[in-house]
Enzyme design. Sequence first.
Site, PDB file in Angstrom:
ATOM      1  N   GLU A 190       3.478 -12.641  -3.142  1.00  0.00           N
ATOM      2  CA  GLU A 190       2.519 -12.210  -4.156  1.00  0.00           C
ATOM      3  C   GLU A 190       1.122 -12.759  -3.867  1.00  0.00           C
ATOM      4  O   GLU A 190       0.119 -12.070  -4.060  1.00  0.00           O
ATOM      5  CB  GLU A 190       2.986 -12.660  -5.551  1.00  0.00           C
ATOM      6  CG  GLU A 190       4.277 -12.025  -6.018  1.00  0.00           C
ATOM      7  CD  GLU A 190       4.131 -10.556  -6.380  1.00  0.00           C
ATOM      8  OE1 GLU A 190       3.007 -10.024  -6.289  1.00  0.00           O
ATOM      9  OE2 GLU A 190       5.146  -9.933  -6.745  1.00  0.00           O
ATOM     10  N   ARG A 194      -1.935 -10.073  -3.232  1.00  0.00           N
ATOM     11  CA  ARG A 194      -2.957 -10.042  -4.292  1.00  0.00           C
ATOM     12  C   ARG A 194      -4.215 -10.798  -3.880  1.00  0.00           C
ATOM     13  O   ARG A 194      -5.318 -10.266  -3.961  1.00  0.00           O
ATOM     14  CB  ARG A 194      -2.390 -10.619  -5.596  1.00  0.00           C
ATOM     15  CG  ARG A 194      -1.181  -9.856  -6.120  1.00  0.00           C
ATOM     16  CD  ARG A 194      -0.758 -10.326  -7.495  1.00  0.00           C
ATOM     17  NE  ARG A 194       0.584  -9.845  -7.829  1.00  0.00           N
ATOM     18  CZ  ARG A 194       0.956  -9.395  -9.019  1.00  0.00           C
ATOM     19  NH1 ARG A 194       0.083  -9.353 -10.010  1.00  0.00           N
ATOM     20  NH2 ARG A 194       2.200  -8.997  -9.245  1.00  0.00           N
ATOM     21  N   ASP A 326      11.116  -2.767  -0.348  1.00  0.00           N
ATOM     22  CA  ASP A 326      10.144  -1.681  -0.251  1.00  0.00           C
ATOM     23  C   ASP A 326       9.034  -1.843   0.776  1.00  0.00           C
ATOM     24  O   ASP A 326       8.914  -1.059   1.717  1.00  0.00           O
ATOM     25  CB  ASP A 326       9.540  -1.407  -1.630  1.00  0.00           C
ATOM     26  CG  ASP A 326       9.069  -2.683  -2.338  1.00  0.00           C
ATOM     27  OD1 ASP A 326       9.292  -3.784  -1.822  1.00  0.00           O
ATOM     28  OD2 ASP A 326       8.463  -2.569  -3.419  1.00  0.00           O
ATOM     29  N   GLU A 502       3.168   2.970  -8.691  1.00  0.00           N
ATOM     30  CA  GLU A 502       3.777   3.648  -7.542  1.00  0.00           C
ATOM     31  C   GLU A 502       3.763   5.170  -7.652  1.00  0.00           C
ATOM     32  O   GLU A 502       3.593   5.884  -6.647  1.00  0.00           O
ATOM     33  CB  GLU A 502       5.211   3.152  -7.340  1.00  0.00           C
ATOM     34  CG  GLU A 502       5.318   1.724  -6.855  1.00  0.00           C
ATOM     35  CD  GLU A 502       5.149   0.713  -7.975  1.00  0.00           C
ATOM     36  OE1 GLU A 502       4.912  -0.481  -7.682  1.00  0.00           O
ATOM     37  OE2 GLU A 502       5.259   1.103  -9.159  1.00  0.00           O
ATOM     38  N   THR A 588       0.014  -3.024   0.090  1.00  0.00           N
ATOM     39  CA  THR A 588       0.930  -2.645  -0.994  1.00  0.00           C
ATOM     40  C   THR A 588       0.372  -2.977  -2.367  1.00  0.00           C
ATOM     41  O   THR A 588       0.977  -2.614  -3.377  1.00  0.00           O
ATOM     42  CB  THR A 588       2.314  -3.300  -0.767  1.00  0.00           C
ATOM     43  OG1 THR A 588       3.293  -2.652  -1.572  1.00  0.00           O
ATOM     44  CG2 THR A 588       2.277  -4.784  -1.107  1.00  0.00           C
TER      45      THR A 588
END
Length: 600
Positions: A190, A194, A326, A502, A588
């Site tokens: 994360e 981010r 994913d 998404e 992503t």
Amino acid sequence: MALIQRYGLYTILAAVFVYMLYSLSFPYETDDPNAKPSPPANDAEAQRPGQQQSQQPYKSIDWARKPIQHPVKSLAQLPTGTPAKLPKIQFDFKEEDPTAKKIRETRKEEVRKQFLKCWTSYRQMAWMHDELRPISGEVSDHFGGWAATLIDALDTLWIMGFKEEFESAIKDVERIDFGYTALEKVNVFETNIRHLGGLLAAYELSGEKRLLNKAKEVGEMLYHAFDTPNHMPVTRWDFRAAGEGKKQIADNQVLLAEIGSMTLEFTRLSQLTGDPKWYDAVTRVTKELEKQQDNTKLPGMWPIVVNARKLDFTEDNGFTLSSMADSTYEYLGKMHALLGGQDSVYKKMYEKAMSTAVKHAIYRPMIPDDSDMLSSGSVRVEGATVFLDPELQHLGCYTGGMFALGGKVLANKEHVAIGRKLAHTCVWAYKSNPAGIMPEVSHLVKCANITECHWDDKAWHAEITARADLQREADPLKNIAGLRLPPGFSSIGDRRYILRPEAIESVFILYRITGEQSWQAAGWDMWTSILRVTDTDIGNAALLDISADTPPMTDSMESFWMAETLKYFFLLFSDPTSISLDDYVFNTEAHPFKLPKAKQ
């Protein structure tokens, strides 16, 4: 009496002294754990992390100066050749009809206004904290306390034209202390997508060197998570222990997405700084994935859980393109593009993985109007038997964009067609539910094959009965009513909507690739539904149950709402030259990185 008064005074002074020590030991706590912090009148009044160090349990760690315990003897180097000329990705858009342009720009401005509302509330109520709670106005700091929303939304500010707000925020970004966190464990994945991704993209767009310097700080920190005997990262990382020089070792159980989804950010950091160490770190993971890709229980794909300590990526028997796996798959085609096609490994890995996924993880759902659509499910392998669970995850809706983009980059028309059908399923799922939003996790009915499928009430009822728990009615019609199931859904396991991006991500990519305005129309329907039921006085709130026409809210607004969801909606209604897919690749977390260009 005088003696009693004296000792009473001493007692009071001692109590005050103890209280002050206690308060200084816990500088981030207040008497009311739910109290909302008062916003600073200006940036100068905001408390600086450096001023707090004397009150923190440990000193801030200078990661750039912290010695590496397991140094790499020979670093993998970035490709130095000329980037290949990649196929054109975006549709060749023609001059726009004036009426269509007016509608598009009006819709774009509606998204922009909502972003500004959320940003203003964050700045006033939660500045320098990770997230704002959109109902109570309280704050959340579960991403290191490193102002996740601020950094995540920087490039959105730039893209939407809020240049003054962008410039104003940079000086506060500079004072974020990535050498300290109050968290016991840091989520490396994360933080990478981010914070590192956000800083890199903001630098890419603005050219502001201070942001690249800050990105290097984050990169230096994250590089130490790879400081293990086998150079595999510790994904749930004991930040303080690493900073104190304690030995660390990769975990036995690691999520595939967390170990395989740092390639894009680390590679771009190496490209921008000229330091190959970050590229080397993720290349070591890539080599292991490549080496073991054909040896898993579902050759071509990797299991959801891998063993980073033993370097065994073949043990588990669960596979999916969705949650927990994913972005490892998402990054394969994108890495091929980011490296200018100069390393064939990512192309080969993508083609193998998608070939297996199409054969075993992609299915055609049974839809009332017999629409030709596809979805991505979950796979379990037992012996020689492969079981497909026709699950539909909101998080899995990125697959439409992944297949379409991969099909364009690698000149595979079949993958573009698959991507279109995957995206259509998510658009349909939004329209099918009362709130106009799809649930977090649900199940559909799998058709016998993907070439021909017709609606069958009895098959739908049978699937509902099979999935209903023992407390439900034997009568499928009562189950449909009691479980609030729209036609085509056999169960809804998680009815939340947490402001995920998404579905609109894939809608945006399909619009940019095909030029079909039907994708813009679908996106606008999604926007109006989301805004109707998530809007609060200060932001947008996650939902507990999309089965209700007016779903109950939960006090959460993740940083990806402004970083991804609002950005994709805005770009869907922007001029197609804005952040063109021929010029940028998104990580992503929807942070755009510039693609290398072949010499003309």
